[in-house]
Design a protein around this motif. Sequence first.
Motif, short mmCIF file in Angstrom:
data_model
loop_
_atom_site.label_atom_id
_atom_site.label_comp_id
_atom_site.label_asym_id
_atom_site.label_seq_id
_atom_site.Cartn_x
_atom_site.Cartn_y
_atom_site.Cartn_z
N VAL A 91 0.86 -1.22 0.20
CA VAL A 91 -0.02 0.05 0.04
C VAL A 91 0.81 1.17 -0.05
N ILE A 92 0.73 1.98 -0.91
CA ILE A 92 1.42 3.34 -1.12
C ILE A 92 0.37 4.46 -0.48
N GLY A 93 1.13 5.18 0.34
CA GLY A 93 0.29 6.40 0.85
C GLY A 93 -0.74 5.77 2.17
N ALA A 94 -0.08 4.89 2.93
CA ALA A 94 -0.73 4.21 3.94
C ALA A 94 -1.23 4.94 5.30
N THR A 95 -0.65 5.96 5.26
CA THR A 95 -0.79 6.93 6.24
C THR A 95 -1.89 7.90 6.06
N GLY A 96 -2.34 8.04 4.88
CA GLY A 96 -3.35 9.03 4.48
C GLY A 96 -4.86 8.55 4.73
N THR A 97 -5.71 9.75 4.66
CA THR A 97 -7.12 9.33 4.82
C THR A 97 -7.78 8.00 4.12
N LEU A 98 -7.56 7.77 3.00
CA LEU A 98 -7.93 6.51 2.19
C LEU A 98 -7.07 5.40 2.56
N GLY A 99 -5.60 5.50 2.57
CA GLY A 99 -4.66 4.55 2.66
C GLY A 99 -4.63 3.64 3.99
N ARG A 100 -5.04 4.40 5.05
CA ARG A 100 -5.09 3.91 6.34
C ARG A 100 -6.39 2.72 6.26
N GLN A 101 -7.66 3.39 5.66
CA GLN A 101 -8.66 2.27 5.45
C GLN A 101 -8.32 1.20 4.49
N VAL A 102 -7.69 1.43 3.74
CA VAL A 102 -7.17 -0.07 2.61
C VAL A 102 -6.44 -0.74 3.59
N VAL A 103 -5.44 -0.32 4.35
CA VAL A 103 -4.74 -1.32 5.14
C VAL A 103 -5.49 -1.88 6.22
N ARG A 104 -6.27 -1.27 6.93
CA ARG A 104 -7.28 -1.82 7.88
C ARG A 104 -8.11 -2.86 7.28
N ARG A 105 -8.82 -2.71 5.81
CA ARG A 105 -9.68 -3.74 5.22
C ARG A 105 -8.75 -4.85 4.69
N ALA A 106 -7.47 -4.87 4.33
CA ALA A 106 -6.78 -5.67 3.79
C ALA A 106 -6.35 -6.77 5.03
N LEU A 107 -5.76 -6.27 5.95
CA LEU A 107 -5.44 -6.91 7.29
C LEU A 107 -6.70 -7.62 7.80
N ASP A 108 -7.95 -7.21 7.57
CA ASP A 108 -9.17 -7.74 8.19
C ASP A 108 -9.31 -8.80 7.08
N GLU A 109 -9.22 -8.98 5.81
CA GLU A 109 -9.52 -9.90 5.06
C GLU A 109 -8.23 -10.96 4.90
N GLY A 110 -7.40 -10.78 5.62
CA GLY A 110 -6.47 -11.90 5.71
C GLY A 110 -5.01 -11.59 4.76
N TYR A 111 -4.91 -10.42 4.19
CA TYR A 111 -3.84 -10.06 3.28
C TYR A 111 -2.43 -9.96 4.15
N ASP A 112 -1.35 -10.12 3.54
CA ASP A 112 -0.04 -9.75 4.16
C ASP A 112 0.20 -8.48 3.42
N VAL A 113 0.17 -7.35 4.49
CA VAL A 113 0.12 -6.08 3.97
C VAL A 113 1.62 -5.53 4.27
N ARG A 114 2.11 -4.71 3.37
CA ARG A 114 3.62 -4.07 3.41
C ARG A 114 3.05 -2.60 3.18
N CYS A 115 3.53 -1.71 3.84
CA CYS A 115 3.29 -0.26 3.70
C CYS A 115 4.50 0.47 3.47
N LEU A 116 4.49 1.31 2.33
CA LEU A 116 5.75 1.97 2.23
C LEU A 116 5.51 3.47 2.79
N VAL A 117 6.40 3.74 3.58
CA VAL A 117 6.32 5.02 4.32
C VAL A 117 7.45 5.76 4.10
N ARG A 118 7.46 7.19 4.13
CA ARG A 118 8.82 7.92 4.16
C ARG A 118 9.30 7.91 5.33
N PRO A 119 10.52 7.81 5.61
CA PRO A 119 11.52 8.19 6.75
C PRO A 119 10.76 9.39 7.49
N ARG A 120 10.42 9.12 8.61
CA ARG A 120 9.81 10.61 9.31
C ARG A 120 10.27 10.46 10.85
#
Length: 419
Positions: A91-120
Amino acid sequence: MASTTLHSRLSTTQSPAVTRSSSSLRPITGNSLTWSRAFAPDRLLSAVSHSSLRGVGGSVKPLITCAAGTAPVAAANLAPGTPVRPTSIMVIGATGTLGRQVVRRALDEGYDVRCLVRPRPAPADFLRDWGATVVNGDLSKPETIPATLVGVHTIIDCATGRPEEPIKTVDWEGKVALIQCAKAMGIQKYVFFSIHNCDKHPEVPLMEIKYCTEKFLKDSGINHVVIRLCGFMQGLIGQYAVPILEEKSVWGTDAPTRIAYMDTQDIARLTFIAIRSEKVDGKLLTFAGPRAWTTQEVITLCERLAGQDASVTTVPVSVLKFTRQLTRCFEWTNDVADRLAFSEFWGTYLSPMPIFMLALHILTSDTVFSVPMNETYQLLGVDQKDIITLEKYLQDYFSNILKKLKDLKAQSKQSDFYI
């Protein structure tokens, strides 16, 4: 060795005239900024050349156009390795308004989720807490991308640039690099979130970039799905609901623009249905909420649910347009001008808006960001009744908030009694 070459052109011109064809977008006149990269399985070669963006008299009037295509050569022959599981997604943009919901949904459905995040400075620990794997990378630094894609089957691209960044840095140059890396590394599917009607408004830089990225992705040959969005319900909380509850001014314009807002949780749910359906591969979908709303209608709804009137400060669209033209006179304010254009389109005034909430340079009285969803629901096998309405979304929000405020007030009175 076989290689795959993708070329893109980002041009600026003093004239709004542009010719469009099914295979390319070409400027009639003006200087161009050309950016191209060549990929092969064992190497990544890149070159960036810049030309002046200044127009006559020092003004900057960018019209972003692009031409994307693949060289007529054999596809990259990637050596076989460890099979990649279809459930492995990035998931690219995983910390954004849409991205975090995509991550949550993916995890709930059993996906192996990797998130690309800028160093911060403040790590995205909440993504790790949910169960996702976080890897550091930056679309504005293409050399950081390839290693993050090893073992990934599907990319879900929710990213957009930060408000303080030049629009081209992430949304064009970064996306071109990402798509080319995905092609070279054999990514099996690429999901790209775009903007509804982006193909109809080349005068708005970010919308034109989104449309060019759609074409670039299609021409790359990667199996893909493009999803155009109209607007997020979540953005209305900070824009209207919170200021009304806090008795602060709500900023708006007299623009009659209508937007069919959609809950990002519904967008995420429909996205994964689309990913699993082979019938959707290569298609362009548009997700829209059940009804299109004007700014004033949203404010009125929030007032009713909050039980109090809003203090509305209306800024005429003509003022925003004049301010945007003024900032166009200086190169260092060029991106400010584009942000003002966003305000013109969405009927908001210099307020933080969610991803894809962008703007048109010229408003029309019948601007509506919505589409009929019947065919999309049928294609995805979704019941329209399962899509939350804006009334229900805001009603749930205000009910929860007002209940908490009531409880806090009761606790405060109880404490005062014992003191």
